[in-house]
Design an enzyme around this catalytic site. Structure first.
Site, PDB file in Angstrom:
ATOM      1  N   GLY A 116       0.940  -0.999  -0.047  1.00 59.73           N
ATOM      2  CA  GLY A 116       0.224  -0.295  -0.201  1.00 59.73           C
ATOM      3  C   GLY A 116       0.666   1.593   0.265  1.00 59.73           C
ATOM      4  O   GLY A 116       1.379   2.025   1.366  1.00 59.73           O
ATOM      5  N   LEU A 117       1.442   1.980  -1.617  1.00 55.83           N
ATOM      6  CA  LEU A 117       2.209   2.735  -1.607  1.00 55.83           C
ATOM      7  C   LEU A 117       0.941   4.293  -1.960  1.00 55.83           C
ATOM      8  O   LEU A 117       1.059   4.944  -1.458  1.00 55.83           O
ATOM      9  CB  LEU A 117       3.414   2.929  -1.826  1.00 55.83           C
ATOM     10  CG  LEU A 117       3.954   3.867  -2.438  1.00 55.83           C
ATOM     11  CD1 LEU A 117       4.695   4.605  -1.145  1.00 55.83           C
ATOM     12  CD2 LEU A 117       5.517   3.875  -3.445  1.00 55.83           C
TER      13      LEU A 117
ATOM     14  N   GLU B 186      -1.489   6.748  -3.435  1.00 54.64           N
ATOM     15  CA  GLU B 186      -2.771   7.299  -2.594  1.00 54.64           C
ATOM     16  C   GLU B 186      -3.079   8.611  -3.827  1.00 54.64           C
ATOM     17  O   GLU B 186      -2.387   8.635  -5.096  1.00 54.64           O
ATOM     18  CB  GLU B 186      -2.678   7.959  -0.880  1.00 54.64           C
ATOM     19  CG  GLU B 186      -1.623   7.064  -0.689  1.00 54.64           C
ATOM     20  CD  GLU B 186      -1.491   8.442   0.684  1.00 54.64           C
ATOM     21  OE1 GLU B 186      -1.514   9.210   1.021  1.00 54.64           O
ATOM     22  OE2 GLU B 186      -0.340   7.466   1.988  1.00 54.64           O
TER      23      GLU B 186
ATOM     24  N   ASN C 162      -3.078  11.433  -3.264  1.00 61.56           N
ATOM     25  CA  ASN C 162      -1.920  12.789  -3.655  1.00 61.56           C
ATOM     26  C   ASN C 162      -0.750  12.241  -3.820  1.00 61.56           C
ATOM     27  O   ASN C 162       0.388  13.197  -3.885  1.00 61.56           O
ATOM     28  CB  ASN C 162      -2.286  13.710  -3.150  1.00 61.56           C
ATOM     29  CG  ASN C 162      -3.827  14.639  -2.729  1.00 61.56           C
ATOM     30  OD1 ASN C 162      -4.200  14.857  -3.942  1.00 61.56           O
ATOM     31  ND2 ASN C 162      -4.824  14.316  -1.600  1.00 61.56           N
TER      32      ASN C 162
ATOM     33  N   SER D  79       2.750   9.162  -8.900  1.00 61.89           N
ATOM     34  CA  SER D  79       4.167   9.383  -9.623  1.00 61.89           C
ATOM     35  C   SER D  79       5.192   9.886  -8.076  1.00 61.89           C
ATOM     36  O   SER D  79       5.797   9.617  -7.923  1.00 61.89           O
ATOM     37  CB  SER D  79       4.202  10.096 -10.744  1.00 61.89           C
ATOM     38  OG  SER D  79       3.826   8.913 -11.748  1.00 61.89           O
TER      39      SER D  79
ATOM     40  N   GLN E  22      -3.407  -6.780 -34.972  1.00 60.40           N
ATOM     41  CA  GLN E  22      -3.914  -5.888 -36.734  1.00 60.40           C
ATOM     42  C   GLN E  22      -2.926  -7.632 -37.990  1.00 60.40           C
ATOM     43  O   GLN E  22      -4.141  -7.159 -38.528  1.00 60.40           O
ATOM     44  CB  GLN E  22      -2.291  -5.059 -37.008  1.00 60.40           C
ATOM     45  CG  GLN E  22      -2.278  -4.686 -38.683  1.00 60.40           C
ATOM     46  CD  GLN E  22      -3.638  -3.322 -38.311  1.00 60.40           C
ATOM     47  OE1 GLN E  22      -3.939  -2.894 -37.464  1.00 60.40           O
ATOM     48  NE2 GLN E  22      -3.860  -3.418 -38.727  1.00 60.40           N
TER      49      GLN E  22
ATOM     50  N   GLU F 187       3.747   0.153 -11.080  1.00 62.68           N
ATOM     51  CA  GLU F 187       4.973  -0.133 -10.421  1.00 62.68           C
ATOM     52  C   GLU F 187       5.739   1.328 -11.092  1.00 62.68           C
ATOM     53  O   GLU F 187       6.995   1.092 -11.389  1.00 62.68           O
ATOM     54  CB  GLU F 187       5.235  -1.018 -10.351  1.00 62.68           C
ATOM     55  CG  GLU F 187       4.166  -1.968  -9.521  1.00 62.68           C
ATOM     56  CD  GLU F 187       5.599  -3.037  -9.137  1.00 62.68           C
ATOM     57  OE1 GLU F 187       5.171  -4.817  -8.704  1.00 62.68           O
ATOM     58  OE2 GLU F 187       6.815  -3.183  -8.902  1.00 62.68           O
TER      59      GLU F 187
ATOM     60  N   GLU G  88       7.060   7.108 -18.114  1.00 60.97           N
ATOM     61  CA  GLU G  88       7.578   8.747 -17.326  1.00 60.97           C
ATOM     62  C   GLU G  88       8.693   8.630 -16.112  1.00 60.97           C
ATOM     63  O   GLU G  88      10.038   9.075 -16.295  1.00 60.97           O
ATOM     64  CB  GLU G  88       6.391   9.650 -17.451  1.00 60.97           C
ATOM     65  CG  GLU G  88       5.931   9.281 -18.823  1.00 60.97           C
ATOM     66  CD  GLU G  88       4.962   8.642 -18.708  1.00 60.97           C
ATOM     67  OE1 GLU G  88       4.255   7.764 -17.803  1.00 60.97           O
ATOM     68  OE2 GLU G  88       4.561   8.474 -19.764  1.00 60.97           O
TER      69      GLU G  88
HETATM   70  N1  CAA Z   1      17.262   2.452  -3.317  1.00 59.94           N
HETATM   71  C1  CAA Z   1      16.802   3.161  -1.973  1.00 59.94           C
HETATM   72  N2  CAA Z   1      16.461   4.781  -1.524  1.00 59.94           N
HETATM   73  C2  CAA Z   1      16.273   5.553  -2.717  1.00 59.94           C
HETATM   74  C3  CAA Z   1      16.041   4.916  -3.857  1.00 59.94           C
HETATM   75  C4  CAA Z   1      16.560   3.608  -4.701  1.00 59.94           C
HETATM   76  N3  CAA Z   1      15.842   2.962  -5.451  1.00 59.94           N
HETATM   77  N4  CAA Z   1      15.417   5.988  -4.803  1.00 59.94           N
HETATM   78  C5  CAA Z   1      15.897   6.792  -4.123  1.00 59.94           C
HETATM   79  N5  CAA Z   1      15.692   6.681  -2.608  1.00 59.94           N
HETATM   80  C6  CAA Z   1      15.976   7.595  -1.260  1.00 59.94           C
HETATM   81  C7  CAA Z   1      16.560   8.662  -2.025  1.00 59.94           C
HETATM   82  O1  CAA Z   1      18.241   7.665  -1.893  1.00 59.94           O
HETATM   83  C8  CAA Z   1      16.895   9.695  -1.266  1.00 59.94           C
HETATM   84  O2  CAA Z   1      17.231   9.525  -0.217  1.00 59.94           O
HETATM   85  P1  CAA Z   1      18.139  11.376   0.965  1.00 59.94           P
HETATM   86  O3  CAA Z   1      17.423  11.386   0.529  1.00 59.94           O
HETATM   87  O4  CAA Z   1      18.726  10.259   2.038  1.00 59.94           O
HETATM   88  O5  CAA Z   1      18.933  11.481  -0.457  1.00 59.94           O
HETATM   89  C9  CAA Z   1      15.531   9.420  -1.152  1.00 59.94           C
HETATM   90  O6  CAA Z   1      15.192   8.104  -1.476  1.00 59.94           O
HETATM   91  C10 CAA Z   1      14.694  10.352  -1.852  1.00 59.94           C
HETATM   92  O7  CAA Z   1      15.339  10.416  -3.122  1.00 59.94           O
HETATM   93  P2  CAA Z   1      14.471  11.312  -3.860  1.00 59.94           P
HETATM   94  O8  CAA Z   1      15.011  12.527  -4.358  1.00 59.94           O
HETATM   95  O9  CAA Z   1      15.037  10.721  -5.533  1.00 59.94           O
HETATM   96  O10 CAA Z   1      12.926  11.000  -3.923  1.00 59.94           O
HETATM   97  P3  CAA Z   1      11.906  11.375  -4.960  1.00 59.94           P
HETATM   98  O11 CAA Z   1      10.666  12.222  -3.892  1.00 59.94           O
HETATM   99  O12 CAA Z   1      12.477  13.019  -6.121  1.00 59.94           O
HETATM  100  O13 CAA Z   1      11.159  10.369  -5.658  1.00 59.94           O
HETATM  101  C11 CAA Z   1      10.658   9.129  -7.938  1.00 59.94           C
HETATM  102  C12 CAA Z   1      10.979   9.535  -6.332  1.00 59.94           C
HETATM  103  C13 CAA Z   1      11.270   8.252  -8.558  1.00 59.94           C
HETATM  104  C14 CAA Z   1      10.016   9.967  -8.709  1.00 59.94           C
HETATM  105  C15 CAA Z   1       9.469   8.703  -6.679  1.00 59.94           C
HETATM  106  O14 CAA Z   1       9.368   9.038  -6.430  1.00 59.94           O
HETATM  107  C16 CAA Z   1       9.076   6.838  -7.399  1.00 59.94           C
HETATM  108  O15 CAA Z   1       9.284   5.863  -7.573  1.00 59.94           O
HETATM  109  N6  CAA Z   1       7.470   7.615  -7.801  1.00 59.94           N
HETATM  110  C17 CAA Z   1       6.942   6.665  -8.300  1.00 59.94           C
HETATM  111  C18 CAA Z   1       5.897   5.312  -6.811  1.00 59.94           C
HETATM  112  C19 CAA Z   1       5.743   4.256  -7.795  1.00 59.94           C
HETATM  113  O16 CAA Z   1       6.912   3.350  -8.672  1.00 59.94           O
HETATM  114  N7  CAA Z   1       4.497   3.942  -7.672  1.00 59.94           N
HETATM  115  C20 CAA Z   1       3.707   2.202  -7.461  1.00 59.94           C
HETATM  116  C21 CAA Z   1       2.985   1.682  -6.677  1.00 59.94           C
HETATM  117  S1  CAA Z   1       3.036  -0.077  -6.621  1.00 59.94           S
HETATM  118  C22 CAA Z   1       2.339  -0.726  -7.763  1.00 59.94           C
HETATM  119  O17 CAA Z   1       1.859   0.368  -8.868  1.00 59.94           O
HETATM  120  C23 CAA Z   1       2.111  -1.655  -7.940  1.00 59.94           C
HETATM  121  C24 CAA Z   1       1.298  -2.722  -8.101  1.00 59.94           C
HETATM  122  O18 CAA Z   1      -0.445  -2.229  -8.583  1.00 59.94           O
HETATM  123  C25 CAA Z   1       1.217  -3.841  -8.893  1.00 59.94           C
END
Ligand code: CAA
Length: 634
Positions: A124-125, A127, A129, A132, A336, A363, A367
């Protein structure tokens, strides 16, 4: 480098392919048509020891490698994309965080039954708001004694109410951004943990997807996963691996579509020869096969990197992005090749075409995959607004939340009627019950809590006495069929733009709230004091529908038929004043340096979230060395 799988991998592939062909293929059409969860199939996968493929035997798993897991998801998805993602979400998202970040006790209690397939996992990630921008999480977990109190809502959750164990992300320290997010293991059945209705989706319809609703759920302290504040990193680390699962799913869907199109192109004759011998079709098949081979290398190599504990975050993002992009191209070409036949409902290729699309969305959208890949190549772009994330607030905006829950039902009803009259609602006038929802000044709306069909008479009477049209939530129209589909209010239904919306027995799922966000006044009547609708209402009565509705109708009855209402005048919403921010910034009187509690002073071991008042007395301005008492509040 031979770029070949081992014999063991291929034996496993054959075993799963045989199972998928014999057990899933014959029912896949029906699962899709009925949006049905394949409970028996999942049980059989557990019996085949596939639900914990990559986890060590000591934790109930099969002790195989990540590539074996990728092959399993691929082979299930080759026949049904929904079955593929059930396994993927269970293994990569529901189980992996416990395996990678859990304590020994947590692994024993939760991972073993998950890996054995006795329990199903979910994650559960997302929400309303925080899609992405996963760091925009608004669900909260507040520590009270031995428990965290969890409140909030998660949307689009795969495995939904069929799961037993959930990894849930919530804010434990507000206002400090992603470092204030923590991860928890939450069990189905805990008081206050509920589900929205299953979404009616374009594809992967055998995979259940719904909202998770948390209302004061008590999560034992020992169910915190990792440490407080580590949740975002746990989520990101988990998704790195999860993306291998979705890449495998896309690979399987594309492979199935390609094989079907190839076979059909050999059978189907036009212009005196099989269409595969027409150059234009043979070139399509050649491109499809090439894309599949390239995608497979990307997927398998990221699985191998993960297996070997080498960095794989960029490679899994590449695999997910590329494979799901070419999957769309491949299913498109496959359909097709089938021509009009492929466009018919029930054809495997038609289902694959619908199943494929989600792989570019969940996931992490493709983008976002590019954001991840680019940040590995060129580093992260600087943040514009520091560590603090702004919150857009509730879906329906700030509401008064005046809830009448004490006293007799008559007293509660009288309090509500007084409040509405004070807000200038005139109950001597009314509109037709079937006024289109988007034109109605008032609507009385029924949710599932209305119960038996006869209770719709209570809704009708209340609509007459309050001068309203009748509406309902989606399940009341779609599942219960108490009203026609054009009466349901919500994101995918009708939007209410009028003044007064009286919701009866509606829990307040996000999709419904999006349809009423422009209402001037929202009234909720529900017997569950924790129903989310109350947090999104101006007024509410906690009470039994069968008791409250007749009393409310009676209180609004002025003894005469309602006069025809004048043309609607949109009333102005009275918005309660905003709550002041929870902390203030301080500026150094010497050099103008601004201490921001959201950022802290990392160089001097001051963690983000440390209020200025809580700074140690010996702390000095990191820029000019002035003492703390030289700072002024801004
Ligand atoms: N592993 C470990 N730590 C990580 C990381 C990773 N892969 N990526 C980022 N971090 C850490 C960073 O190092 C940073 O730590 P510090 O503050 O200590 O430096 C912290 O996390 C914040 O990182 P960012 O500044 O890069 O974070 P951001 O807010 O800019 O977001 C993003 C980055 C990649 C856009 C992220 O928000 C993201 O992945 N968004 C997409 C969400 C997603 O994939 N949702 C899927 C939901 S599940 C699903 O869909 C499943 C399903 O239905 C089947």
């Amino acid at each position: 480098m031979s770029f070949k799988t081992t014999e063991e991998h291929e034996v496993l592939r054959l075993r799963i392919r045989e199972f998928a062909e014999n057990e899933i293929k014959p029912i896949a059409f029906m699962l899709d048509q009925n949006s049905e969860y394949p409970a028996e199939i999942i049980k059989k996968l557990a019996d085949m020891n596939l639900m914990g493929i990559p986890y060590p035997k000591e934790y109930g798993g099969a002790g195989l490698d990540i590539l074996s897991y990728a092959i399993a998801v691929e082979e299930l998805s080759r026949v049904d994309g929904g079955c593929g993602v059930i396994l993927s979400a269970h293994v990569s998202l529901g189980s992996y965080p416990i395996f990678a970040y859990g304590t020994e006790e947590q692994k024993k209690k939760y991972l073993i039954p998950l890996a054995k397939g006795e329990k199903l996992g979910a994650f559960g990630l997302t929400e309303p708001n925080a899609g992405s921008d996963a760091g925009g999480t608004e669900t909260t977990a507040v520590l009270e004694g031995d428990h965290y109190i969890l409140n909030g809502e998660k949307i689009f959750i795969t495995n939904a109410d069929k799961a037993d164990t959930y990894i849930v992300f919530a804010v434990t320290t507000p206002d400090i951004g992603v470092r204030g997010i923590s991860a928890f293991i939450v069990e189905k059945g805990w008081e206050g943990f509920d589900f929205g209705d299953h979404y009616d989706k374009l594809g992967i319809r055998s995979s259940p997807t719904a909202q998770l609703l948390f209302n004061d759920v008590k999560v034992p302290k020992e169910n915190l996963l990792g440490k407080e504040g580590e949740g975002f990193k746990i989520a990101m680390g988990t998704l790195d691996g999860g993306r291998i699962g979705i890449a495998s799913q896309a690979l399987g869907i594309a492979q199935g579509a390609y094989e079907n199109a190839l076979a059909y192109s050999k059978e189907r004759e036009q212009f005196g020869k099989p269409i595969c011998q027409q150059q234009i079709i043979s070139f399509k098949l050649a491109d499809m096969a090439t894309k599949l081979r390239a995608a497979r290398f990307l997927v398998y190599s990221s699985a191998e990197l993960k297996e070997n504990h080498e960095p794989y975050g960029m490679e899994s993002a590449m695999a997910k992005q590329y494979t799901s992009d070419v999957c769309l191209e491949i299913v498109n070409d496959a359909l097709q090749i089938f021509g009009g036949t492929g466009y018919l409902k029930g054809m495997e290729i038609e289902r694959a075409y619908r199943d494929a699309k989600i792989c570019t969305i969940y996931e992490g959208t493709n983008e976002i995959q590019r954001v991840v890949i680019a940040s590995h190549i060129i580093g992260k772009p600087p943040k514009e607004t520091g560590a603090i994330k702004s919150s857009k607030g509730p879906i329906v905006g700030i509401r008064k939340r005046i809830i009448f829950k004490d006293g007799t039902s008559e007293e509660k009803v009288n309090n509500l009627v007084d409040a509405l009259k004070k807000d200038s609602y005139d109950f001597t006038v009314g509109i037709e019950l079937d006024t289109p929802i988007n034109k109605a000044e008032r609507v009385v709306s029924a949710g599932k809590g209305i119960g038996k069909k006869e209770n719709m008479e209570l809704i009708k009477e209340l609509a007459i006495q309050s001068g309203s049209a009748i509406g309902c939530s989606r399940p009341v129209a779609e599942t219960l069929k108490y009203l026609t589909l054009d009466r349901y209010v919500g994101m995918s239904g009708q939007k209410f733009n009028g003044n007064l919306y009286i919701s009866c027995g509606i829990s307040g799922a996000g999709q419904h709230l999006k349809g009423i966000k422009d209402a001037t006044t929202i009234v909720a009547i529900n017997n569950n004091p924790k129903a989310p609708i109350f947090k999104n209402s101006d007024y509410g009565i906690v009470g039994d529908i069968e008791e409250v509705l007749p009393l409310l109708s009676k209180a609004l009855d002025n003894g005469e038929p309602k006069k025809e209402a004048p043309p609607m005048k949109k009333m102005k919403r009275i918005i309660p004043k905003k709550v002041a921010p929870s902390w203030k910034n301080f500026v150094c009187g010497g050099c103008g340096y601004e201490y921001d509690a959201g950022i802290g002073d990392i160089d001097n071991d001051i963690k983000p979230g440390t209020l200025f008042e809580k700074l140690p007395e010996e702390w000095i301005c990191p820029e000019c060395g002035e003492e703390k008492d030289m700072f002024i509040e801004v």
